[in-house]
Write an enzyme that holds these catalytic residues in place. Structure first.
Site, PDB file in Angstrom:
ATOM      1  N   ASP A   1      -1.604  -0.948   5.889  1.00 10.84           N
ATOM      2  CA  ASP A   1      -1.818  -0.275   7.178  1.00 10.84           C
ATOM      3  C   ASP A   1      -3.266  -0.268   7.638  1.00 10.84           C
ATOM      4  O   ASP A   1      -3.554   0.288   8.695  1.00 10.84           O
ATOM      5  CB  ASP A   1      -1.302   1.178   7.114  1.00 10.84           C
ATOM      6  CG  ASP A   1      -2.186   2.085   6.264  1.00 10.84           C
ATOM      7  OD1 ASP A   1      -2.795   1.597   5.276  1.00 10.84           O
ATOM      8  OD2 ASP A   1      -2.265   3.288   6.564  1.00 10.84           O
TER       9      ASP A   1
ATOM     10  N   ASP B   1       0.868  -1.167   0.000  1.00  8.89           N
ATOM     11  CA  ASP B   1       0.000   0.000   0.000  1.00  8.89           C
ATOM     12  C   ASP B   1       0.912   1.226   0.000  1.00  8.89           C
ATOM     13  O   ASP B   1       2.124   1.119   0.255  1.00  8.89           O
ATOM     14  CB  ASP B   1      -0.904  -0.034   1.228  1.00  8.89           C
ATOM     15  CG  ASP B   1      -1.763   1.204   1.369  1.00  8.89           C
ATOM     16  OD1 ASP B   1      -2.451   1.568   0.406  1.00  8.89           O
ATOM     17  OD2 ASP B   1      -1.713   1.827   2.454  1.00  8.89           O
TER      18      ASP B   1
ATOM     19  N   ASP C   1      -0.194   5.194   0.853  1.00  9.71           N
ATOM     20  CA  ASP C   1      -0.465   6.204   1.880  1.00  9.71           C
ATOM     21  C   ASP C   1      -0.527   5.571   3.266  1.00  9.71           C
ATOM     22  O   ASP C   1      -1.307   4.637   3.499  1.00  9.71           O
ATOM     23  CB  ASP C   1      -1.791   6.912   1.602  1.00  9.71           C
ATOM     24  CG  ASP C   1      -1.780   7.704   0.311  1.00  9.71           C
ATOM     25  OD1 ASP C   1      -1.779   8.938   0.368  1.00  9.71           O
ATOM     26  OD2 ASP C   1      -1.760   7.072  -0.770  1.00  9.71           O
TER      27      ASP C   1
END
Length: 227
Positions: A172, A11, A13
């Site tokens: 995240d 991922d 961001d």
């Protein structure tokens, strides 16, 4: 016959890059457009990760509420501003560069699977000097589906020449875990990203508090990568 190189899908961001400062600036630009007060940038860290529309929706909710018509207006305002300021305050988390280099030096292939629009993801990656680092970059608009749909992860693997049997995902938040699980990949979460719930409640294979721990953690939870 040599095995397929190990593939690590990330991922973007909140996972590789702390983009909250620039996302907060874009959201506050939208709020100013509607005559609303700015939101504390720290609050934005748990308001991102589900796309611009959801971020704006949360910002409007904190400053008096909004409706679908406001969101229709706000999304292009957000994207135009953010596209022009995609890497003003955004920085990789400490230890990211060394971890990516270690994985690449070990023969790993790296890719990005993000719900951020593809063009913005590429612009950010290029601004960080990472243009040659990733074998594939898929955004939230690259396919008809996006995370948490597993096809987003699986197509990323296809485009990077990877094999799900020798792959892992690093993210995240909940969409990362759900997409990875459905695609059959082990998943490692960062504890410092943008999850809107405690990341240790999401059922990842492991969680790291610093990128220095990434390679040893992958060796533990995804040993097939290092065969």
């Amino acid at each position: 016959m040599n095995p397929t190189p190990p593939s690590i899908v990330f991922d973007l961001d909140g996972t590789l890059v702390d983009t909250a400062p620039d996302l907060a600036a874009a959201m506050n630009h939208v709020l100013a457009h509607f005559g609303r007060p700015a939101v504390d940038p720290e609050a934005v860290r748990h308001m991102v990760g589900h796309g611009a529309r959801r971020t704006i929706e949360r910002g409007l909710a904190l400053t008096g509420g909004g409706d679908e018509a406001m969101l229709d207006v706000g999304v292009p305002v957000f994207l135009e501003y953010y596209g022009a300021n995609v890497c003003v305050g955004s920085r990789p988390w400490e230890g990211v560069a060394a971890s990516l280099a270690a994985l690449s030096d070990a023969g790993g292939r790296l890719a990005i699977c993000t719900n951020k629009p593809e063009r913005l993801a590429i612009d950010l990656i290029n601004a960080l000097g990472w243009g040659d680092l990733f074998d594939a970059i898929l955004g939230g608009d690259s396919l008809p589906v996006r995370k948490p749909h597993p096809a987003h992860v699986l197509e990323t693997l296809t485009r990077m020449g990877g094999d799900p049997a020798r792959a892992a995902f690093v993210g995240d938040s909940r969409p990362d875990v759900e997409a990875s699980r459905a695609a059959g990949l082990p998943v490692v979460l960062t504890s410092f990203g943008y999850s809107d719930v405690p990341p240790d409640t999401l059922g990842a294979d492991a969680m790291i508090d610093h990128f220095d721990a990434l390679v040893p953690t992958l060796k533990r939870v995804a040993p097939a990568l290092f065969v």
